[in-house]
Design a protein around this motif. Structure first.
Motif, PDB file in Angstrom:
ATOM      1  N   ARG A 169       0.868  -0.994  -0.055  1.00 27.47           N
ATOM      2  CA  ARG A 169       0.220   0.081   0.205  1.00 27.47           C
ATOM      3  C   ARG A 169       0.657   0.835   0.110  1.00 27.47           C
ATOM      4  O   ARG A 169       0.789   1.723   0.832  1.00 27.47           O
ATOM      5  N   GLU A 170       1.515   1.534  -1.134  1.00 30.76           N
ATOM      6  CA  GLU A 170       2.637   2.541  -1.439  1.00 30.76           C
ATOM      7  C   GLU A 170       1.999   3.935  -0.995  1.00 30.76           C
ATOM      8  O   GLU A 170       1.567   3.829  -2.290  1.00 30.76           O
ATOM      9  N   MET A 171       2.608   4.588  -0.920  1.00 32.00           N
ATOM     10  CA  MET A 171       2.442   5.868  -0.899  1.00 32.00           C
ATOM     11  C   MET A 171       4.345   6.358  -1.163  1.00 32.00           C
ATOM     12  O   MET A 171       4.404   6.376   0.126  1.00 32.00           O
ATOM     13  N   LYS A 172       4.293   7.252  -1.939  1.00 26.79           N
ATOM     14  CA  LYS A 172       6.282   7.597  -2.337  1.00 26.79           C
ATOM     15  C   LYS A 172       6.016   9.499  -2.260  1.00 26.79           C
ATOM     16  O   LYS A 172       4.912   9.301  -2.855  1.00 26.79           O
ATOM     17  N   PHE A 173       6.472  10.001  -1.856  1.00 26.27           N
ATOM     18  CA  PHE A 173       6.496  11.678  -1.948  1.00 26.27           C
ATOM     19  C   PHE A 173       8.180  11.465  -2.618  1.00 26.27           C
ATOM     20  O   PHE A 173       9.324  11.385  -1.744  1.00 26.27           O
ATOM     21  N   HIS A 174       8.776  12.611  -3.188  1.00 26.78           N
ATOM     22  CA  HIS A 174       9.546  13.470  -2.905  1.00 26.78           C
ATOM     23  C   HIS A 174       9.143  14.270  -1.397  1.00 26.78           C
ATOM     24  O   HIS A 174       8.524  14.915  -1.398  1.00 26.78           O
ATOM     25  N   LEU A 175      10.450  15.162  -1.374  1.00 22.18           N
ATOM     26  CA  LEU A 175      10.589  15.772  -0.382  1.00 22.18           C
ATOM     27  C   LEU A 175      11.171  17.102   0.112  1.00 22.18           C
ATOM     28  O   LEU A 175      11.395  17.607  -0.949  1.00 22.18           O
ATOM     29  N   TRP A 176      10.241  18.395   0.544  1.00 22.29           N
ATOM     30  CA  TRP A 176      10.555  19.651   0.559  1.00 22.29           C
ATOM     31  C   TRP A 176      11.425  20.183   0.828  1.00 22.29           C
ATOM     32  O   TRP A 176      12.087  21.588   0.646  1.00 22.29           O
ATOM     33  N   PHE A 177      13.339  19.282   1.451  1.00 18.36           N
ATOM     34  CA  PHE A 177      14.461  19.558   1.364  1.00 18.36           C
ATOM     35  C   PHE A 177      14.665  18.290   0.905  1.00 18.36           C
ATOM     36  O   PHE A 177      14.303  17.568   0.732  1.00 18.36           O
ATOM     37  N   ASP A 178      16.438  18.565   1.563  1.00 19.55           N
ATOM     38  CA  ASP A 178      17.266  17.884   1.196  1.00 19.55           C
ATOM     39  C   ASP A 178      17.791  16.639   2.297  1.00 19.55           C
ATOM     40  O   ASP A 178      18.517  17.688   2.760  1.00 19.55           O
ATOM     41  N   PRO A 179      17.686  15.808   2.276  1.00 11.98           N
ATOM     42  CA  PRO A 179      17.556  14.931   3.403  1.00 11.98           C
ATOM     43  C   PRO A 179      18.745  15.016   4.067  1.00 11.98           C
ATOM     44  O   PRO A 179      19.220  13.744   4.718  1.00 11.98           O
ATOM     45  N   THR A 180      19.775  15.005   2.948  1.00  5.25           N
ATOM     46  CA  THR A 180      21.014  14.239   2.720  1.00  5.25           C
ATOM     47  C   THR A 180      22.370  15.545   3.774  1.00  5.25           C
ATOM     48  O   THR A 180      23.081  15.563   3.960  1.00  5.25           O
ATOM     49  N   LYS A 181      21.214  16.729   3.670  1.00  6.38           N
ATOM     50  CA  LYS A 181      22.283  18.146   4.089  1.00  6.38           C
ATOM     51  C   LYS A 181      22.056  17.882   5.767  1.00  6.38           C
ATOM     52  O   LYS A 181      22.873  18.702   6.517  1.00  6.38           O
ATOM     53  N   ASP A 182      21.017  17.838   6.379  1.00  6.59           N
ATOM     54  CA  ASP A 182      20.932  18.180   7.756  1.00  6.59           C
ATOM     55  C   ASP A 182      19.687  16.689   8.534  1.00  6.59           C
ATOM     56  O   ASP A 182      19.205  16.347   7.274  1.00  6.59           O
ATOM     57  N   PHE A 183      19.811  16.133   9.680  1.00  5.53           N
ATOM     58  CA  PHE A 183      19.247  15.295  10.282  1.00  5.53           C
ATOM     59  C   PHE A 183      17.457  16.264  10.546  1.00  5.53           C
ATOM     60  O   PHE A 183      17.201  17.476  10.099  1.00  5.53           O
ATOM     61  N   HIS A 184      16.240  15.462  10.382  1.00  6.62           N
ATOM     62  CA  HIS A 184      14.894  15.925  10.026  1.00  6.62           C
ATOM     63  C   HIS A 184      14.328  14.371  10.520  1.00  6.62           C
ATOM     64  O   HIS A 184      14.621  13.569  10.595  1.00  6.62           O
ATOM     65  N   ASN A 185      13.628  15.171  11.140  1.00  6.19           N
ATOM     66  CA  ASN A 185      13.386  14.099  11.896  1.00  6.19           C
ATOM     67  C   ASN A 185      11.740  12.959  11.811  1.00  6.19           C
ATOM     68  O   ASN A 185      10.805  13.506  10.607  1.00  6.19           O
TER      69      ASN A 185
END
Length: 291
Positions: free
Chosen positions: A144-160
């Protein structure tokens, strides 16, 4: 108005329209962090894990990946961690944070996933959320997949990144912004058995990047994922009745989202959702009646 000024105005308005809205409520603030050893243990690949100043680093190379597992099973709860991903070539690699009972129910397990699907330079990571129910991931592959791109670069910093699992809903959150709500519409389409929480990095070349067209390339090894700021507020399986209280997901209680949170989720899905299993015309939706 001069054409240049008009262009600048349009760009500014576009940026503001796509800026992350405030959800108005922050469930993560209700849950105290715990150290890795308070909540988790190494499950596999111990030689591919390090622990330094509260950060767990796991990596994958030709020999193996690495994973960890919660100390306890949970019947419901709020589970989160701050994660930072590796930039560059990561095709075929999965960095994950998920609930599962596969060890207890091999062949007919439940699972609730946050998975980062590796990518190639210049293309964004895909954050995949998924729900398996009673073995629908064991051979029959009813995801039951829902896939997203993110509104930030997840390689630049930690996100929760967080999963909230109650008896009525599963809610996926990124920096306290709800991105997906999976309600319990029937017992047959909702995971109810106790699960452990896991994190891992592993080679999923057969499907992770562009449906398996681009494989892991170990010329770029090691592939690294980092986790910190672990939080668990869950109802332990077998714990005393009445001893567990889930954190509130909104000002009105544990199982509701406020209008502001719903608006933030609508924004995330309108701007960053790239795949929804319910809208895939190639899928057999008799297998996913919740659609």
């Amino acid at each position: 108005m001069a054409p240049f000024v008009c262009l600048i105005t349009l760009l500014l308005v576009s940026h503001l329209c796509n800026a992350q809205p405030s959800p108005g409520y922050y469930p993560s603030s209700q849950v105290a962090p715990l150290s890795f050893n308070q909540g988790y243990r190494t499950l596999w690949g111990p030689q591919h894990q390090t622990f330094q100043q509260g950060t767990v680093t796991v990596w994958l190379d030709r020999s193996t990946g690495s994973g960890f597992k919660s100390l306890k099973r949970y019947q419901s709860g709020y589970f989160s961690a701050a994660m930072k991903l590796q930039p560059g070539y990561t095709a075929g690699v999965i960095t994950s944070f998920y609930l599962s009972n596969q060890e207890d129910f091999p062949g007919h397990h439940d699972e609730v996933d946050i998975e980062f699907l590796g990518t190639t330079p210049g293309k964004p990571y895909v954050l995949q959320t998924n729900v398996y129910v009673e073995g629908s991931g064991d051979g029959r592959l009813i995801g039951r997949e829902m896939k997203f791109h993110l509104w930030f670069d997840p390689t630049k910093d930690f996100h929760n990144y967080a999963i909230f699992w109650s008896q009525n809903d599963i809610i996926f959150l990124v920096d306290d912004v709800p991105i997906r709500r999976y309600p319990r519409k029937s017992d047959a389409t909702f995971p109810q058995r106790p699960m452990y929480m896991y994190g891992s990095i592993w080679d999923a070349s057969s499907w992770a990047t562009e449906d398996g067209k681009i494989k892991a390339n170990y010329n770029y090894q090691p592939f690294v994922g980092q986790y910190r700021n672990f939080k668990i507020a869950g109802c332990e399986f077998g714990g005393p009745k009445g001893s567990c209280h889930l954190p509130k997901m909104s000002p009105s209680g544990p199982n509701n989202l406020s209008p502001q949170q719903v608006a933030a989720m609508t924004w995330a899905q309108r701007n960053y959702l790239v795949y929804d299993y319910c809208k895939d015309s190639k899928r057999d939706h008799t297998l996913t009646p919740e659609c």
